[in-house]
Design a protein around this motif. Structure first.
Motif, PDB file in Angstrom:
ATOM      1  N   PRO A  20      11.544  -6.927   3.297  1.00 32.68           N
ATOM      2  CA  PRO A  20      10.410  -6.996   2.377  1.00 32.68           C
ATOM      3  C   PRO A  20       9.813  -5.625   2.011  1.00 32.68           C
ATOM      4  O   PRO A  20       9.536  -5.377   0.831  1.00 32.68           O
ATOM      5  N   ASP A  21       9.617  -4.754   3.001  1.00 34.77           N
ATOM      6  CA  ASP A  21       8.965  -3.472   2.688  1.00 34.77           C
ATOM      7  C   ASP A  21       9.887  -2.560   1.869  1.00 34.77           C
ATOM      8  O   ASP A  21       9.465  -1.928   0.901  1.00 34.77           O
ATOM      9  N   LEU A  22      11.134  -2.523   2.286  1.00 34.13           N
ATOM     10  CA  LEU A  22      12.115  -1.690   1.574  1.00 34.13           C
ATOM     11  C   LEU A  22      12.218  -2.124   0.110  1.00 34.13           C
ATOM     12  O   LEU A  22      12.224  -1.298  -0.812  1.00 34.13           O
TER      13      LEU A  22
ATOM     14  N   LEU B  85      -8.521   3.782  -4.152  1.00 35.01           N
ATOM     15  CA  LEU B  85      -8.044   2.495  -4.659  1.00 35.01           C
ATOM     16  C   LEU B  85      -7.026   2.744  -5.775  1.00 35.01           C
ATOM     17  O   LEU B  85      -7.329   3.471  -6.726  1.00 35.01           O
ATOM     18  N   MET B  86      -5.849   2.154  -5.647  1.00 35.46           N
ATOM     19  CA  MET B  86      -4.769   2.467  -6.596  1.00 35.46           C
ATOM     20  C   MET B  86      -4.363   1.232  -7.387  1.00 35.46           C
ATOM     21  O   MET B  86      -3.312   0.646  -7.141  1.00 35.46           O
ATOM     22  N   ASN B  87      -5.174   0.847  -8.332  1.00 36.79           N
ATOM     23  CA  ASN B  87      -4.832  -0.328  -9.128  1.00 36.79           C
ATOM     24  C   ASN B  87      -3.736  -0.022 -10.144  1.00 36.79           C
ATOM     25  O   ASN B  87      -2.828  -0.815 -10.348  1.00 36.79           O
TER      26      ASN B  87
ATOM     27  N   VAL C 255       1.491  -2.632  12.014  1.00 36.86           N
ATOM     28  CA  VAL C 255       2.805  -3.261  11.821  1.00 36.86           C
ATOM     29  C   VAL C 255       3.681  -2.584  10.774  1.00 36.86           C
ATOM     30  O   VAL C 255       4.854  -2.929  10.654  1.00 36.86           O
ATOM     31  N   SER C 256       3.118  -1.649   9.997  1.00 36.30           N
ATOM     32  CA  SER C 256       3.966  -0.951   9.027  1.00 36.30           C
ATOM     33  C   SER C 256       4.261   0.482   9.474  1.00 36.30           C
ATOM     34  O   SER C 256       5.392   0.948   9.349  1.00 36.30           O
ATOM     35  N   VAL C 257       3.251   1.177   9.986  1.00 40.03           N
ATOM     36  CA  VAL C 257       3.438   2.605  10.297  1.00 40.03           C
ATOM     37  C   VAL C 257       3.861   2.823  11.753  1.00 40.03           C
ATOM     38  O   VAL C 257       4.755   3.631  12.019  1.00 40.03           O
TER      39      VAL C 257
ATOM     40  N   VAL D  33      -3.633   8.502   4.698  1.00 42.06           N
ATOM     41  CA  VAL D  33      -4.600   7.942   3.740  1.00 42.06           C
ATOM     42  C   VAL D  33      -5.053   6.602   4.299  1.00 42.06           C
ATOM     43  O   VAL D  33      -4.215   5.757   4.668  1.00 42.06           O
ATOM     44  N   SER D  34      -6.360   6.389   4.355  1.00 41.58           N
ATOM     45  CA  SER D  34      -6.873   5.155   4.966  1.00 41.58           C
ATOM     46  C   SER D  34      -6.524   3.914   4.141  1.00 41.58           C
ATOM     47  O   SER D  34      -6.804   3.866   2.940  1.00 41.58           O
ATOM     48  N   PRO D  35      -5.951   2.889   4.802  1.00 42.93           N
ATOM     49  CA  PRO D  35      -5.741   1.612   4.100  1.00 42.93           C
ATOM     50  C   PRO D  35      -7.003   0.751   4.148  1.00 42.93           C
ATOM     51  O   PRO D  35      -7.025  -0.332   3.561  1.00 42.93           O
ATOM     52  N   ILE D  36      -8.008   1.223   4.894  1.00 47.57           N
ATOM     53  CA  ILE D  36      -9.249   0.445   5.019  1.00 47.57           C
ATOM     54  C   ILE D  36     -10.341   1.141   4.220  1.00 47.57           C
ATOM     55  O   ILE D  36     -10.582   2.346   4.373  1.00 47.57           O
ATOM     56  N   ILE D  37     -10.945   0.380   3.336  1.00 52.72           N
ATOM     57  CA  ILE D  37     -12.001   0.894   2.457  1.00 52.72           C
ATOM     58  C   ILE D  37     -13.231   0.016   2.687  1.00 52.72           C
ATOM     59  O   ILE D  37     -13.151  -1.204   2.534  1.00 52.72           O
ATOM     60  N   GLY D  38     -14.343   0.644   3.062  1.00 53.72           N
ATOM     61  CA  GLY D  38     -15.575  -0.127   3.291  1.00 53.72           C
ATOM     62  C   GLY D  38     -15.400  -1.215   4.345  1.00 53.72           C
ATOM     63  O   GLY D  38     -15.960  -2.302   4.197  1.00 53.72           O
TER      64      GLY D  38
ATOM     65  N   GLY E 193      10.642  -3.125  10.308  1.00 51.08           N
ATOM     66  CA  GLY E 193      10.259  -4.074  11.372  1.00 51.08           C
ATOM     67  C   GLY E 193       9.964  -5.468  10.837  1.00 51.08           C
ATOM     68  O   GLY E 193      10.006  -6.442  11.582  1.00 51.08           O
ATOM     69  N   ASP E 194       9.655  -5.557   9.529  1.00 50.88           N
ATOM     70  CA  ASP E 194       9.368  -6.861   8.905  1.00 50.88           C
ATOM     71  C   ASP E 194      10.638  -7.584   8.472  1.00 50.88           C
ATOM     72  O   ASP E 194      10.573  -8.704   7.975  1.00 50.88           O
ATOM     73  N   ASP E 195      11.792  -6.923   8.586  1.00 50.46           N
ATOM     74  CA  ASP E 195      13.041  -7.531   8.104  1.00 50.46           C
ATOM     75  C   ASP E 195      13.348  -8.801   8.890  1.00 50.46           C
ATOM     76  O   ASP E 195      13.031  -8.900  10.072  1.00 50.46           O
TER      77      ASP E 195
ATOM     78  N   GLY F 232       0.834  -1.211   0.000  1.00 50.49           N
ATOM     79  CA  GLY F 232       0.000   0.000   0.000  1.00 50.49           C
ATOM     80  C   GLY F 232       0.861   1.250   0.000  1.00 50.49           C
ATOM     81  O   GLY F 232       0.589   2.227  -0.705  1.00 50.49           O
ATOM     82  N   GLY F 233       1.929   1.223   0.798  1.00 50.01           N
ATOM     83  CA  GLY F 233       2.831   2.369   0.886  1.00 50.01           C
ATOM     84  C   GLY F 233       3.532   2.635  -0.436  1.00 50.01           C
ATOM     85  O   GLY F 233       3.643   3.777  -0.887  1.00 50.01           O
ATOM     86  N   ALA F 234       3.978   1.552  -1.063  1.00 45.11           N
ATOM     87  CA  ALA F 234       4.718   1.690  -2.318  1.00 45.11           C
ATOM     88  C   ALA F 234       3.856   2.318  -3.409  1.00 45.11           C
ATOM     89  O   ALA F 234       4.332   3.133  -4.208  1.00 45.11           O
TER      90      ALA F 234
HETATM   91  P1  GDP Z   1       2.634  -4.733   3.385  1.00 43.09           P
HETATM   92  O1  GDP Z   1       3.760  -4.480   4.366  1.00 43.09           O
HETATM   93  O2  GDP Z   1       3.092  -5.268   2.053  1.00 43.09           O
HETATM   94  O3  GDP Z   1       1.444  -5.445   3.961  1.00 43.09           O
HETATM   95  O4  GDP Z   1       2.138  -3.323   2.954  1.00 43.09           O
HETATM   96  P2  GDP Z   1       1.532  -2.040   3.622  1.00 43.09           P
HETATM   97  O5  GDP Z   1       1.480  -2.085   5.101  1.00 43.09           O
HETATM   98  O6  GDP Z   1       2.162  -0.861   2.983  1.00 43.09           O
HETATM   99  O7  GDP Z   1       0.116  -2.132   2.996  1.00 43.09           O
HETATM  100  C1  GDP Z   1      -0.929  -2.922   3.477  1.00 43.09           C
HETATM  101  C2  GDP Z   1      -2.147  -2.056   3.476  1.00 43.09           C
HETATM  102  O8  GDP Z   1      -2.253  -1.374   2.230  1.00 43.09           O
HETATM  103  C3  GDP Z   1      -3.406  -2.853   3.620  1.00 43.09           C
HETATM  104  O9  GDP Z   1      -4.054  -2.461   4.799  1.00 43.09           O
HETATM  105  C4  GDP Z   1      -4.212  -2.503   2.363  1.00 43.09           C
HETATM  106  O10 GDP Z   1      -5.589  -2.340   2.618  1.00 43.09           O
HETATM  107  C5  GDP Z   1      -3.602  -1.198   1.925  1.00 43.09           C
HETATM  108  N1  GDP Z   1      -3.713  -0.984   0.496  1.00 43.09           N
HETATM  109  C6  GDP Z   1      -3.182  -1.747  -0.483  1.00 43.09           C
HETATM  110  N2  GDP Z   1      -3.531  -1.245  -1.686  1.00 43.09           N
HETATM  111  C7  GDP Z   1      -4.288  -0.133  -1.448  1.00 43.09           C
HETATM  112  C8  GDP Z   1      -4.939   0.807  -2.285  1.00 43.09           C
HETATM  113  O11 GDP Z   1      -4.893   0.723  -3.505  1.00 43.09           O
HETATM  114  N3  GDP Z   1      -5.627   1.819  -1.681  1.00 43.09           N
HETATM  115  C9  GDP Z   1      -5.708   1.929  -0.313  1.00 43.09           C
HETATM  116  N4  GDP Z   1      -6.396   2.951   0.200  1.00 43.09           N
HETATM  117  N5  GDP Z   1      -5.092   1.043   0.505  1.00 43.09           N
HETATM  118  C10 GDP Z   1      -4.392   0.028  -0.057  1.00 43.09           C
END
Ligand code: GDP
Length: 320
Positions: A63-65, A299-301, A214-216, A233-238, A51-53, A27-29
């Motif tokens: 993994p995240d880096l 949503l970022m497809n 666990v990421s932020v 920016v919310s990672p949770i949608i609906g 922290g995931d290393d 999501g961050g990337a």
């Molecule tokens: P991870 O370490 O690979 O799990 O990655 P992150 O912590 O960066 O991302 C996981 C979060 O990204 C999840 O909670 C997803 O819901 C969110 N996420 C992934 N793709 C999108 C997107 O396109 N839009 C939004 N708003 N959130 C997303």
């Protein structure tokens, strides 16, 4: 598309230009890539969770880096969002045939990254220096920093006891119920060289739509104090995650998963919060936290979605 051909034709006129983005993996990337399309190299620093290393098969894996770097370099696998595009899996298949652990999938090209990183770490070089050199080799112009050069390890407290993060996340497929988190080593860990300066010079901090738990949170614990406007920016949608266990974690911790729950999680540092249109009914509840809001498509497809969201976020920051 690599970023080298961009960041010159999308510039909104009234944006704050110096941004520090805090990112986990997938999501961050995605948002980091959108921001990199708009901002010049000196305008964007991405601080990434480490922290995931972990060490696996004798290799030091970040993994995240790697997800952030592969994405910014245009090398990421577009289907998974992690790992490399056009990957082959010969090494891990042969490890498996010898009876070795194959639960953590490592592609052949990806293994080269871990081999070379591990070699240099063993020589005593820092993760931040190695990351800088890898970024340069991959043609990444914006600054990508690991959150710390000191090892910090996310530990997940579950109903089956405490598990190292990758054991919980990949090996156990997030099945054990989460009770809490601990970031081993975080107390003594300092931000890397350049992170403090980037935070001081930033007009705003963007918390990417990454897993808050666990990421932020590990990055926030490392950088400790923030005295700049913060937009998340919310990672949770609906009520659901796009990918990964963030919603499940909220649920298991007794919090109904929602964009509002994410805003509450960050409420002490938030200036602004970006919710998806799906969650527009929650906007007033977020405003009641004394946080300004932006409702948009999150949503970022595709790259176009990432760039558009980044542009919206920058305009929002400009309006705060
Ligand atoms: P991870 O370490 O690979 O799990 O990655 P992150 O912590 O960066 O991302 C996981 C979060 O990204 C999840 O909670 C997803 O819901 C969110 N996420 C992934 N793709 C999108 C997107 O396109 N839009 C939004 N708003 N959130 C997303």
């Amino acid at each position: 598309m690599t970023q080298n051909s961009t960041h010159n034709n999308h510039s909104p006129s009234t944006v704050h230009r110096r941004i520090v983005a805090l990112a986990g993996g997938v999501g961050g990337a995605k948002l980091a890539q959108g921001l990199a399309q708009i901002l010049a190299p000196e305008e964007l620093t991405v601080i990434v969770n480490t922290g995931d290393d972990f060490e696996h098969l004798g290799l030091y894996i970040c993994p995240d880096l790697d997800t952030v770097c592969y994405t910014l370099a245009g090398l990421a696998n577009p289907e998974t969002g992690w790992g490399r595009a056009n990957e082959s899996w010969n090494t891990i298949a042969n490890v498996e045939s010898l009876g070795g652990p194959a639960w953590f999938r490592l592609g052949d090209q990806d293994i080269a990254t871990h081999l070379e990183r591990t070699r240099r770490l063993r020589e005593g070089q820092s993760l931040s220096q190695i990351t800088k050199d890898f970024c340069s080799a991959w043609g990444i112009q914006h600054t990508v920093l690991p959150m710390s050069d000191a090892p910090v390890r996310t530990m997940v407290d579950t109903d089956e006891g405490e598990l190292a993060f990758q054991e919980y996340f990949v090996h156990r497929r997030c099945e054990p119920k989460v009770k809490g988190f601990r970031f081993d080593g975080v107390e003594g860990a300092e931000p890397v060289v350049g992170a403090k300066e980037a935070l001081e010079q930033a007009d705003a901090i963007v918390i990417c739509p990454s897993n808050p738990w666990v990421s932020v949170d590990p990055i926030l614990q490392i950088i400790k104090t923030i005295n700049k406007p913060v937009v998340a920016v919310s990672p949770i949608i609906g009520g659901k995650t796009v990918k990964g266990p963030a919603a499940k974690m909220f649920d298991e911790l007794g919090i109904e998963p929602s964009a509002l729950a994410v805003a509450k999680h960050y409420r002490n540092i938030l200036t602004g919060f970006v919710l998806d249109k799906t969650d527009s009914l929650m906007e007033d509840d977020v405003k009641n936290l004394n946080v300004q809001t932006l409702v948009t498509d999150t949503l970022m497809n595709h790259l176009t979605d990432r760039t558009r969201l980044a542009k919206d976020v920058l305009h929002f920051i400009g309006s705060l």
